[in-house]
Enzyme design. Structure first.
Site, PDB file in Angstrom:
ATOM      1  CD  GLU A  48      -2.820   1.250   2.377  1.00 28.08           C
ATOM      2  OE1 GLU A  48      -2.733   0.472   3.333  1.00 28.08           O
ATOM      3  OE2 GLU A  48      -3.795   2.005   2.181  1.00 28.08           O
ATOM      4  CB  CYS A 244      -7.230   3.240   4.056  1.00 27.21           C
ATOM      5  SG  CYS A 244      -7.748   2.357   5.531  1.00 27.21           S
ATOM      6  CG  ASN A 376      -9.079  -2.193   2.792  1.00 28.10           C
ATOM      7  OD1 ASN A 376      -8.543  -3.284   2.955  1.00 28.10           O
ATOM      8  ND2 ASN A 376      -8.786  -1.161   3.551  1.00 28.10           N
ATOM      9  CD  GLU A 377      -9.192  -2.319   7.830  1.00 25.71           C
ATOM     10  OE1 GLU A 377      -9.410  -1.156   8.217  1.00 25.71           O
ATOM     11  OE2 GLU A 377      -8.264  -3.013   8.279  1.00 25.71           O
TER      12      GLU A 377
END
Ligand code: AHR
Length: 660
Positions: A48, A244, A376-377
């Site tokens: 990331e 993120c 993602n989350e």
């Protein structure tokens, strides 16, 4: 004389540890009935752009704001003399550039200087390639001098590490280049460009500087030492580009892969989601050039032999930061991004526009994409409501693509408990679980997957790291806990099909999040203890799980197991046993294979240990703690001492008797 004893004593002496283990722990390993296959993807990497991992890190570009597209157009640059910013440049999505003119006052100098990312790192005798798009708008000829400099020197003169000239003589925009060798190593250098006094007016755009020696030798390549660290992990899967950053602080700054492909000069800037994340570690110059984009990610995955695993936005901005969501009925452009990505990766250039982009960039053959993570989350009903739409269309068009859904940001609890059944309903192939947890959590989680349902999606441990209580750095003890926990992933390889530690990279001056696997400044790097644990697992992965028990139970650090953890695998004709001792006492282990010890065999042992649990590697001492491998002959596996706080891998490279 028991050679096993001698051998283990040698290893222990090398560790400065006195073996004093009392209770014998018998590990039963069944070699006759191998269990689940261990997939290629079992141990991978997750990349990331956080902590300046991409721009300023893995991406080899040394110039910050090379296209003058930052919101403050001259961020990263100092200009002097007659330099004007303009915005009608040759690249539609990066329209800014600078016009340089000679000052009427003979005493004044015109030019500009770039500060790089926390400075520019130059290595002694390394060659650098400067490229620039330029033109002489009113005709004539312009000459610029390009200098690699060390402005911070205390010497009488600023140090010029190297310089070169470029002559620009066309009214049309053209790409120019020059090569400069650095005479010295400097961690915080600058790039300076001076306009010659005899010059016509000149326009400069996309001023880019790379070391000629990139990882893959590409002009738009990766920083070699950092990419090599990744390659040496032998990852089976490569998850990218976040995290993120995929979601964005708001939808507008989500990672848009389509903006990250095609000519680098025309890839628009994106604000990095980590720019604003923490006011206590704020980096106002954190933007994504997209120079390291999806084509480069796919190429890198191919070069390191890892399965590419892109993550795309599900239409939810980072839920920690925003409630800015794409309405479900307006989701189609997002779904198209997913479908087009599959074409970009796998499609036929003659039939598909995005596949043609790939081919035009130099890769006519498909990348053979097999996995796609959507979101993602994410959490709450808003996630499955959107994911469902993606799943339907992806399944309909590309039934072979494995879809990865999310279980949210927590390792357990309300969000997690809500999402798992939803993922089952949607029949995703894998569910991504994240756990950044303390030592205690890791110690208690040894049996986490032993009792998971085997029906439905598999598990992808997509982000995890031990965050030591009050010790949020890469100390040995955190890595030891990760190693212990990883034996439980390996034992459950039928369910857990992928695992990637996170995050991978951190610039020592630009981090927002720690611990991380690899730290670097502009010239050097070091691999952390956690990195070595990952490497020990990935290079000793094996092909099949071998059932390993103590008193009929998995060895998972349970209350009656004296801090022992273990897993076993079969690799060709070899057997590999991984043992972690998290207790503060040495532990005596007896390895029984189908009820018997191995007698008179060749053995290799890799031992990872630090007397100081809080110690960590650093730029000053990059290999303070690293695994050591011993090889020898072993008379019997009845008697192996595992030192306190140690991760040990025991390999039996050949299953034959060597001593008579
Ligand atoms: O790895 C750092 C961050 O942790 C990731 O971006 C996110 O997925 C998680 O919250």
């Amino acid at each position: 004389m028991n050679i096993a004893r001698v051998f283990s004593t040698m290893a222990l002496l090398a560790l400065g540890i006195n073996a004093n283990a009392q209770t014998e722990h018998v590990f039963e390993i069944k070699t006759e009935k191998p269990g689940a296959d261990i997939p290629k993807t079992m141990y991978g990497i997750f990349f990331e752009d956080i902590n300046y991992g991409a721009d300023g890190g893995l991406y080899g570009e040394l110039v910050k704001n090379r296209s003058f597209e930052f919101p403050q157009s001259l961020m990263g640059w100092m200009t002097f003399g007659d330099v004007k910013l303009r915005d009608d440049g040759p690249f539609e999505r990066c329209p800014h550039y600078v016009r340089l003119a000679v000052c009427p006052e003979a005493s004044k100098i015109t030019g500009l200087q770039n500060e790089g990312y926390f400075g520019i790192g130059y290595l002694k005798n390394a060659r650098y390639r400067l490229t620039v798009w330029a033109r002489v708008p009113e005709g004539g000829t312009a000459k610029i001098k390009v200098q690699l400099i060390d402005q911070k020197t205390m010497g009488e003169r600023q140090q010029y590490l190297g310089e070169s000239d470029i002559t620009i003589d066309s009214k049309d925009w053209k790409k120019y280049e020059c090569y400069i060798k650095s005479a010295d190593e400097v961690e915080k250098g600058n790039l300076r460009i001076l306009l010659d006094r005899s010059s016509a007016k000149v326009d400069l755009e996309h001023i880019s500087l790379f070391p000629t020696e990139t990882f893959n030798g590409d002009e738009n390549g990766l920083r070699k030492d950092l990419a090599e660290s990744l390659k040496e992990l032998h990852p089976g899967v490569f998850r990218f580009p976040g995290g993120c950053v995929v979601e964005g602080a708001e939808l507008g700054s989500r990672y848009q892969w389509k903006n990250s492909v095609g000519p680098v000069e025309n890839r628009p800037l994106n604000e990095n989601r980590w720019l604003h994340s923490f006011d206590f570690r704020l980096f106002p110059d954190y933007f994504q050039s997209y120079g390291l984009g999806f084509y480069e990610y796919f190429r890198f995955a191919e070069e390191i032999g890892a399965e590419p695993l892109p993550v795309i936005s599900v239409g939810l901005a980072c839920q920690y930061q925003s409630s800015n969501h794409q309405p479900v009925d307006l989701l189609q452009p997002y779904i198209d991004d997913a479908l087009d990505l599959i074409e970009f990766a796998n499609g036929d250039p003659a039939k598909n526009k995005w596949a043609k982009v790939r081919a035009d960039m130099g890769h006519p053959k498909p990348f053979n994409l097999k996995y796609l993570a959507v979101g993602n989350e994410q959490w709450g009903p808003e996630y499955p409501a959107r994911l469902e739409k993606f799943v339907k269309q992806i399944r309909a068009k590309y039934p072979n693509i494995q879809i990865i859904g999310s279980s949210g940001p927590d390792s357990e609890g309300e969000k997690f408990d809500y999402l798992w059944p939803e993922m089952r309903k949607l029949k995703v192939d894998l569910v991504d679980e994240h756990y950044y947890r303390n030592e205690d959590w890791f110690l208690k989680s040894g049996n986490r997957y032993d009792n998971y349902s085997r029906k439905g999606p598999k598990v992808f441990a997509g982000e995890y790291a031990c965050h030591g209580t009050g010790k949020k750095w890469n100390h040995f003890n955190a890595a030891l806990h990760e190693a212990a926990f990883m034996t439980s992933l390996e034992r459950n390889a039928d369910l857990v099909r992928m695992a990637t530690y996170a995050p991978l990279f951190a610039h020592v001056e630009g981090w927002q999040w720690r611990p991380d696997a690899i730290w670097f400044n502009n010239t050097h790097k070091f691999n952390t203890c956690s990195y070595y644990v990952q490497q020990m697992f990935s290079t000793n992965k094996g092909e099949f799980v071998l059932p390993l028990t103590m008193n009929g139970k998995p060895v998972a650090g349970n209350a009656d197991q004296d801090g022992l953890w273990a897993s076993a695998v079969k690799s060709g004709i070899s057997q590999i046993i991984k043992i972690v001792n998290t207790s503060d006492q040495p532990q005596l282990v007896s390895l029984k294979f189908n009820g018997k010890p191995k007698m008179n065999v060749k053995i290799e042992m890799t031992v990872f240990h630090s007397d100081d649990l809080d110690a960590e590697n650093s730029l000053e001492n990059p290999t303070l703690i690293k695994p050591t491998t011993y090889a020898g002959n072993y008379s019997s596996t009845d008697n192996i001492t595992i030192p306190a706080k140690t991760f040990m891998i025991v390999r039996f490279p050949e299953d034959r008797i060597i001593i008579h």
